[in-house]
Design a protein around this motif. Sequence first.
Motif, PDB file in Angstrom:
ATOM      1  N   LEU A 199      39.525  22.177  34.233  1.00 33.84           N
ATOM      2  CA  LEU A 199      38.442  22.569  33.324  1.00 33.84           C
ATOM      3  C   LEU A 199      37.950  21.415  32.460  1.00 33.84           C
ATOM      4  N   SER A 200      38.460  20.216  32.694  1.00 33.67           N
ATOM      5  CA  SER A 200      38.149  19.088  31.812  1.00 33.67           C
ATOM      6  C   SER A 200      36.687  18.673  31.855  1.00 33.67           C
ATOM      7  N   GLY A 201      36.009  18.958  32.943  1.00 31.37           N
ATOM      8  CA  GLY A 201      34.610  18.573  33.042  1.00 31.37           C
ATOM      9  C   GLY A 201      33.645  19.569  32.434  1.00 31.37           C
ATOM     10  N   ALA A 202      34.167  20.653  31.867  1.00 29.97           N
ATOM     11  CA  ALA A 202      33.287  21.706  31.351  1.00 29.97           C
ATOM     12  C   ALA A 202      32.464  21.237  30.161  1.00 29.97           C
ATOM     13  N   THR A 203      33.039  20.405  29.312  1.00 32.59           N
ATOM     14  CA  THR A 203      32.287  19.925  28.144  1.00 32.59           C
ATOM     15  C   THR A 203      31.073  19.117  28.578  1.00 32.59           C
ATOM     16  N   ALA A 204      31.286  18.146  29.469  1.00 31.76           N
ATOM     17  CA  ALA A 204      30.165  17.345  29.953  1.00 31.76           C
ATOM     18  C   ALA A 204      29.150  18.212  30.697  1.00 31.76           C
ATOM     19  N   GLU A 205      29.624  19.179  31.447  1.00 28.32           N
ATOM     20  CA  GLU A 205      28.720  20.060  32.184  1.00 28.32           C
ATOM     21  C   GLU A 205      27.848  20.863  31.226  1.00 28.32           C
ATOM     22  N   SER A 206      28.455  21.355  30.158  1.00 26.50           N
ATOM     23  CA  SER A 206      27.686  22.121  29.173  1.00 26.50           C
ATOM     24  C   SER A 206      26.733  21.232  28.389  1.00 26.50           C
ATOM     25  N   VAL A 207      27.175  20.022  28.065  1.00 28.76           N
ATOM     26  CA  VAL A 207      26.366  19.107  27.258  1.00 28.76           C
ATOM     27  C   VAL A 207      25.185  18.552  28.045  1.00 28.76           C
ATOM     28  N   LEU A 208      25.446  18.085  29.248  1.00 33.30           N
ATOM     29  CA  LEU A 208      24.409  17.392  30.012  1.00 33.30           C
ATOM     30  C   LEU A 208      23.516  18.328  30.808  1.00 33.30           C
ATOM     31  N   GLU A 209      24.069  19.453  31.243  1.00 35.06           N
ATOM     32  CA  GLU A 209      23.299  20.364  32.079  1.00 35.06           C
ATOM     33  C   GLU A 209      22.810  21.596  31.324  1.00 35.06           C
ATOM     34  N   ARG A 210      23.095  21.662  30.028  1.00 31.47           N
ATOM     35  CA  ARG A 210      22.654  22.781  29.191  1.00 31.47           C
ATOM     36  C   ARG A 210      23.140  24.122  29.719  1.00 31.47           C
ATOM     37  N   ARG A 211      24.368  24.157  30.190  1.00 25.50           N
ATOM     38  CA  ARG A 211      24.913  25.397  30.724  1.00 25.50           C
ATOM     39  C   ARG A 211      25.636  26.167  29.629  1.00 25.50           C
ATOM     40  N   SER A 212      25.713  27.476  29.801  1.00 22.14           N
ATOM     41  CA  SER A 212      26.466  28.304  28.861  1.00 22.14           C
ATOM     42  C   SER A 212      27.950  27.990  29.021  1.00 22.14           C
ATOM     43  N   PRO A 213      28.773  28.294  28.019  1.00 20.37           N
ATOM     44  CA  PRO A 213      30.193  27.925  28.105  1.00 20.37           C
ATOM     45  C   PRO A 213      30.906  28.475  29.332  1.00 20.37           C
ATOM     46  N   PHE A 214      30.711  29.743  29.645  1.00 24.36           N
ATOM     47  CA  PHE A 214      31.413  30.324  30.791  1.00 24.36           C
ATOM     48  C   PHE A 214      30.927  29.712  32.101  1.00 24.36           C
ATOM     49  N   VAL A 215      29.635  29.476  32.212  1.00 25.49           N
ATOM     50  CA  VAL A 215      29.103  28.845  33.415  1.00 25.49           C
ATOM     51  C   VAL A 215      29.613  27.413  33.529  1.00 25.49           C
ATOM     52  N   ALA A 216      29.711  26.709  32.407  1.00 24.50           N
ATOM     53  CA  ALA A 216      30.226  25.335  32.422  1.00 24.50           C
ATOM     54  C   ALA A 216      31.678  25.298  32.893  1.00 24.50           C
ATOM     55  N   LEU A 217      32.484  26.247  32.435  1.00 25.29           N
ATOM     56  CA  LEU A 217      33.871  26.313  32.894  1.00 25.29           C
ATOM     57  C   LEU A 217      33.934  26.579  34.398  1.00 25.29           C
ATOM     58  N   HIS A 218      33.090  27.477  34.876  1.00 23.51           N
ATOM     59  CA  HIS A 218      33.061  27.772  36.301  1.00 23.51           C
ATOM     60  C   HIS A 218      32.623  26.552  37.101  1.00 23.51           C
ATOM     61  N   ARG A 219      31.598  25.851  36.613  1.00 22.65           N
ATOM     62  CA  ARG A 219      31.116  24.668  37.304  1.00 22.65           C
ATOM     63  C   ARG A 219      32.191  23.575  37.357  1.00 22.65           C
ATOM     64  N   SER A 220      32.934  23.397  36.268  1.00 17.72           N
ATOM     65  CA  SER A 220      34.014  22.420  36.272  1.00 17.72           C
ATOM     66  C   SER A 220      35.062  22.789  37.313  1.00 17.72           C
ATOM     67  N   TRP A 221      35.377  24.049  37.404  1.00 16.22           N
ATOM     68  CA  TRP A 221      36.349  24.522  38.404  1.00 16.22           C
ATOM     69  C   TRP A 221      35.839  24.239  39.819  1.00 16.22           C
ATOM     70  N   VAL A 222      34.541  24.479  40.048  1.00 17.78           N
ATOM     71  CA  VAL A 222      33.957  24.250  41.370  1.00 17.78           C
ATOM     72  C   VAL A 222      33.921  22.763  41.692  1.00 17.78           C
ATOM     73  N   LEU A 223      33.542  21.936  40.716  1.00 21.52           N
ATOM     74  CA  LEU A 223      33.431  20.502  40.951  1.00 21.52           C
ATOM     75  C   LEU A 223      34.777  19.869  41.296  1.00 21.52           C
ATOM     76  N   THR A 224      35.838  20.339  40.661  1.00 19.59           N
ATOM     77  CA  THR A 224      37.161  19.750  40.894  1.00 19.59           C
ATOM     78  C   THR A 224      37.878  20.372  42.082  1.00 19.59           C
ATOM     79  N   ARG A 225      37.282  21.394  42.690  1.00 17.85           N
ATOM     80  CA  ARG A 225      37.958  22.087  43.788  1.00 17.85           C
ATOM     81  C   ARG A 225      38.189  21.157  44.973  1.00 17.85           C
ATOM     82  N   ARG A 226      37.186  20.346  45.309  1.00 18.46           N
ATOM     83  CA  ARG A 226      37.299  19.456  46.464  1.00 18.46           C
ATOM     84  C   ARG A 226      37.903  18.106  46.102  1.00 18.46           C
TER      85      ARG A 226
END
Length: 331
Positions: A199-226
């Motif tokens: 989940l470490s990338g969630a902050t940058a995802e929320s800051v740079l991509e203007r995502r909501s907190p829950f979506v940012a956490l999900h995106r971080s999970w998806v990005l680090t999956r591979r």
Amino acid sequence: MIMSEALAVLRRHRRALGGFTLVVSALTAVLGCAIVGGGFAATWDAFEAVREYADRNIANEDSYVAYADGGLDPLVRVGAVVMLLLFVLALLVVSVLHTAYAVADSHAGRDDGPLTTRELWRRTRPRLPAALAVNALTGLAVGAVELAALVWWSLVEGHMVPGVEPTPVGGTASPQYTLVGWVLPIAVGCLGPLLYFRLSGATAESVLERRSPFVALHRSWVLTRRARQRTFGVGTLVTVGAVLVFWLARYAAAPLAHYAGLGMLWLSDDNVWITGVLVKILPTAVALLLLPPVVMPLVCAVVARLHGDLREQQPAGPTTADTPTGAERSR
């Protein structure tokens, strides 16, 4: 590779990031000392009552427990408030620094020149609420995992798990106790850092991509999956480094406890109880205050750069960050 790229970002924006980090670190030190000092001030009378109770029993040649007779309850209540305030302060510091370094990393690939400290703060400020929410949710998730491990270990030690008896001191541990009472809690506790890495990338995802907190956490999970191994490797490396610096700083700060204890003895008229608490917590407090200026710059830069690399490998469509197009973002 990530380390070298993160160091390059730090060099490019060394004045802005260095000045910003020093200001945040100074404010953290002032607020942290104020919170701890307020805790000692609030418990001053309680420690005086503890000393009077202990001295009275010693004078009467009676056995005593220093914190008996209700002396521990007010100290625990104030300590809980102090810990809560320190956790909130830590959340603010982590959110501010991760946000600033994510902004700096996104700016590093442009030809606009290095940022200034004022410009960095201008870009960081409007994104702090989202970063706070993301880090709070991350902390709750990781804390729940660690709490589960601690609760399970406490249940085993409290003879509350059927079929598992704690090993007496000096005895040989049974296989059931070793597996259920130690291996299982440790395994569950190790899931906390692994979850944080994912989940470490969630902050940058929320800051740079203007995502909501829950979506940012999900995106971080998806990005680090591979890139699990890469994420865990980088996360483990910076975590080990941070822990090593913390323990070295704690060891180096230990001599300060002697002089702080002498000062507290003079201030409290030789109250050994409040002095003992100060001496015990001082090395840890000093080590924690050194983390923002010493450790966090590299940690935040590495986390931001890792997020940037993962975003390049798995783009998520158009962004609404500072720039109108994703091509103008970081490398």
